[in-house]
Scaffold this motif. Structure first.
Motif, PDB file in Angstrom:
ATOM      1  N   ALA A 115     -21.887  27.199 -43.893  1.00  0.00           N
ATOM      2  CA  ALA A 115     -23.497  27.182 -43.778  1.00  0.00           C
ATOM      3  C   ALA A 115     -24.108  27.538 -42.358  1.00  0.00           C
ATOM      4  O   ALA A 115     -24.793  28.607 -42.625  1.00  0.00           O
ATOM      5  N   ARG A 116     -23.379  26.619 -41.571  1.00  0.00           N
ATOM      6  CA  ARG A 116     -24.285  27.158 -40.400  1.00  0.00           C
ATOM      7  C   ARG A 116     -23.874  28.305 -39.806  1.00  0.00           C
ATOM      8  O   ARG A 116     -24.107  29.256 -38.870  1.00  0.00           O
ATOM      9  N   THR A 117     -22.638  28.932 -40.040  1.00  0.00           N
ATOM     10  CA  THR A 117     -21.747  30.064 -39.360  1.00  0.00           C
ATOM     11  C   THR A 117     -22.510  31.158 -39.942  1.00  0.00           C
ATOM     12  O   THR A 117     -23.056  32.352 -39.917  1.00  0.00           O
ATOM     13  N   LEU A 118     -22.815  30.985 -41.184  1.00  0.00           N
ATOM     14  CA  LEU A 118     -23.319  32.384 -42.358  1.00  0.00           C
ATOM     15  C   LEU A 118     -24.478  32.260 -41.213  1.00  0.00           C
ATOM     16  O   LEU A 118     -25.415  34.017 -41.799  1.00  0.00           O
ATOM     17  N   MET A 119     -25.716  31.674 -40.616  1.00  0.00           N
ATOM     18  CA  MET A 119     -26.862  31.434 -40.481  1.00  0.00           C
ATOM     19  C   MET A 119     -26.984  31.936 -39.403  1.00  0.00           C
ATOM     20  O   MET A 119     -28.157  33.089 -39.199  1.00  0.00           O
ATOM     21  N   HIS A 120     -25.765  32.209 -38.608  1.00  0.00           N
ATOM     22  CA  HIS A 120     -26.320  32.926 -37.577  1.00  0.00           C
ATOM     23  C   HIS A 120     -25.502  34.251 -37.501  1.00  0.00           C
ATOM     24  O   HIS A 120     -25.995  35.823 -36.527  1.00  0.00           O
ATOM     25  N   ALA A 121     -24.514  34.199 -37.619  1.00  0.00           N
ATOM     26  CA  ALA A 121     -23.439  35.657 -38.012  1.00  0.00           C
ATOM     27  C   ALA A 121     -24.373  36.636 -39.147  1.00  0.00           C
ATOM     28  O   ALA A 121     -24.426  37.836 -39.339  1.00  0.00           O
ATOM     29  N   ASP A 122     -25.293  36.076 -39.684  1.00  0.00           N
ATOM     30  CA  ASP A 122     -25.469  37.229 -41.291  1.00  0.00           C
ATOM     31  C   ASP A 122     -26.931  36.585 -41.458  1.00  0.00           C
ATOM     32  O   ASP A 122     -27.105  36.727 -42.171  1.00  0.00           O
ATOM     33  N   PRO A 123     -28.287  37.315 -40.632  1.00  0.00           N
ATOM     34  CA  PRO A 123     -29.327  36.770 -40.957  1.00  0.00           C
ATOM     35  C   PRO A 123     -30.386  36.931 -42.114  1.00  0.00           C
ATOM     36  O   PRO A 123     -30.697  36.599 -42.836  1.00  0.00           O
ATOM     37  N   SER A 124     -29.625  37.863 -42.221  1.00  0.00           N
ATOM     38  CA  SER A 124     -30.042  39.211 -43.493  1.00  0.00           C
ATOM     39  C   SER A 124     -29.330  38.547 -44.833  1.00  0.00           C
ATOM     40  O   SER A 124     -30.687  37.642 -45.902  1.00  0.00           O
ATOM     41  N   ALA A 125     -27.988  38.439 -44.912  1.00  0.00           N
ATOM     42  CA  ALA A 125     -27.469  37.357 -45.933  1.00  0.00           C
ATOM     43  C   ALA A 125     -28.132  36.280 -46.045  1.00  0.00           C
ATOM     44  O   ALA A 125     -28.325  35.349 -47.401  1.00  0.00           O
TER      45      ALA A 125
END
Length: 467
Positions: A260-270
């Protein structure tokens, strides 16, 4: 040698001195919990327990054994869900019922495949970890599932039928707990003025009756729960967007929520799309409970404490606020107004200012947060006028429920005293009731919080209600 309420000193002063189980004072029109959520200090400190409906109760375990079905299915069986909701009110005399469900249920209603595995928790076979997965997931809508679960007759329930089942369960609970103008099961008859007013409108006086087969002990629990009110509120709930997304991205419980924390920073739009979807989903789940009769709601954020304050402020708090806004638009069938909201997060003392800004009416804190300091630090709420402190909920360490009674009694008193730093205090645990808890101990904690010697005697006598 036991320590009684009478000898406690602090409990009677902090929790109210009246012995409500046998009170014959005129009923008030608003239960103690709703008074506290409005920032007012009622005659007795209200108490309920997170996970009060569940594995600590033999009658719940018997219900599950008879059902012989996975928990997420039983959550969609109105009769069983209503009974599980009511069991702790009948036994403990708590100030609120908590709707029996699970934070994963709204995912099921939207067509997301999720199950609860014993010893593990929620499991999803297809975690969502990239923008393509987010697009596929967010095409699902609340109540649109082709198959949300299996009914008690073995037939499939689609999303719309599952939503109806949840609302039917809520309505069944409210029918026993009562509502303004409609006293709860076994309550005193309406007051003369109410009876005369009903006749003036051409309505028959509403005389509540206890459900067939309900024991005298269970009826006593309902009566103690009402206190000097005529009814007991039902509390709805939902999982906060970050907690839902943590499960969606990991596929199961996690210690660090790295996906979750990775997606938060890797793909802000998603991330924005996923969190917005989760906020609407859980908000609609809570709103459905409110429209059916829940009088208040709690938003659970089990994993927010894993985040730095800056990440929570920028990437999570706006979506918790959105979920609260969605449920705030719903009108309770019981009270005729929007439901007051509680926001609870674990291991989140560093996030108190940010949690405060999401707009909930009251914050729940876990056992790692100093209750008095939290009340003082929070100050007035975003919609409050003037200075002062905000109501708080919490925060007895659940581990103390297994301690000798004198130790537990002192801890209850200390929690009540700490709660006096706030404008109002809802007594609760710092987290959920452990499965190994002796239910009679919980009943005795309720008695101590309420300052009721009569209810303590009931607790010490043990339970002889229905299985």
């Amino acid at each position: 040698m036991t320590t009684s309420v009478q000898n406690s000193g602090g409990a009677g002063r902090a929790g109210g001195s009246a012995d409500f189980a046998g009170a014959n004072t005129p009923p008030t029109r608003r239960p103690a919990l709703l008074e506290a959520l409005a920032g007012q200090r009622p005659a007795r400190t209200p108490v309920w327990f997170m996970r009060q409906a569940g594995r600590s109760l033999p009658e719940y375990r018997a219900l599950r054994e008879r059902a012989g079905a996975p928990m997420l299915d039983v959550c969609l069986w109105p009769q069983q869900a209503a009974r599980a909701t009511l069991q702790p009110v009948r036994r403990h005399g708590v100030d609120a019922a908590v709707f029996f469900s699970d934070i994963m249920v709204p995912l099921r209603l939207a067509g997301v495949s999720v199950r609860i595995e014993a010893g593990t928790g929620p499991v999803l076979d297809t975690p969502v970890r990239d923008s393509a997965g987010v697009r596929r997931l967010t095409a699902h809508r609340f109540g649109d599932a082709d198959r949300a679960g299996t009914g008690p007759d073995g037939g499939a329930l689609d999303g719309a039928a599952a939503v109806n089942a949840i609302q039917a369960a809520v309505q069944a609970v409210v029918a026993e707990l009562g509502s303004p103008g409609q006293p709860g099961a076994g309550a005193r008859p309406p007051q003369q003025a109410d009876r005369a007013h009903s006749h003036q409108r051409g309505e028959p006086p509403r005389m509540p009756a206890a459900p067939v087969g309900l024991s005298a002990r269970a009826q006593a629990g309902l009566a103690h729960s009402r206190g000097t009110s005529d009814w007991t509120p039902l509390l709805g709930f939902g999982g906060a967007p970050f907690t839902l997304v943590a499960y969606l991205t990991e596929g199961r419980p996690s210690r660090d929520h790295l996906a979750a924390r990775t997606l938060m920073h890797a793909d802000p739009s998603a991330w924005e799309s996923l969190m917005t979807w989760a906020a609407h989903l859980t908000g609609q789940f809570m709103a459905a409970q409110v429209r059916a009769g829940a009088a208040a709601v709690q938003l659970f954020d089990s994993w927010a404490g894993a985040l730095p304050a800056a990440d929570y402020r920028e990437k999570v708090a706006p979506y918790s606020a959105l979920a609260l806004d969605v449920v705030r638009d719903a009108v309770s069938a019981t009270t005729g107004v929007a439901a007051p909201t509680i926001h609870f997060a674990t291991r989140a003392s560093h996030l108190l200012p940010e949690l405060h800004r999401t707009g909930a009416d009251i914050l729940g804190v876990d056992e790692c947060t100093d209750l008095a300091r939290a009340a003082t630090a929070l100050g007035a709420g975003p919609r409050d006028d003037g200075a002062g402190t905000r109501p708080v909920q919490g925060n007895l360490d659940p581990a103390l429920l297994g301690a000798p009674w004198p130790t537990l009694a002192r801890a209850v008193d200390a929690c009540l005293e700490a709660g006096r730093a706030a404008s109002a205090h809802v007594f609760n645990l710092g987290h959920g009731v452990p499965p190994s808890t002796d239910p009679d101990v919980l009943t005795r904690v309720v008695a101590r919080v309420h300052g009721s010697q009569e209810w303590e005697r009931t607790a010490l006598a043990g339970w002889d209600g229905e299985a």
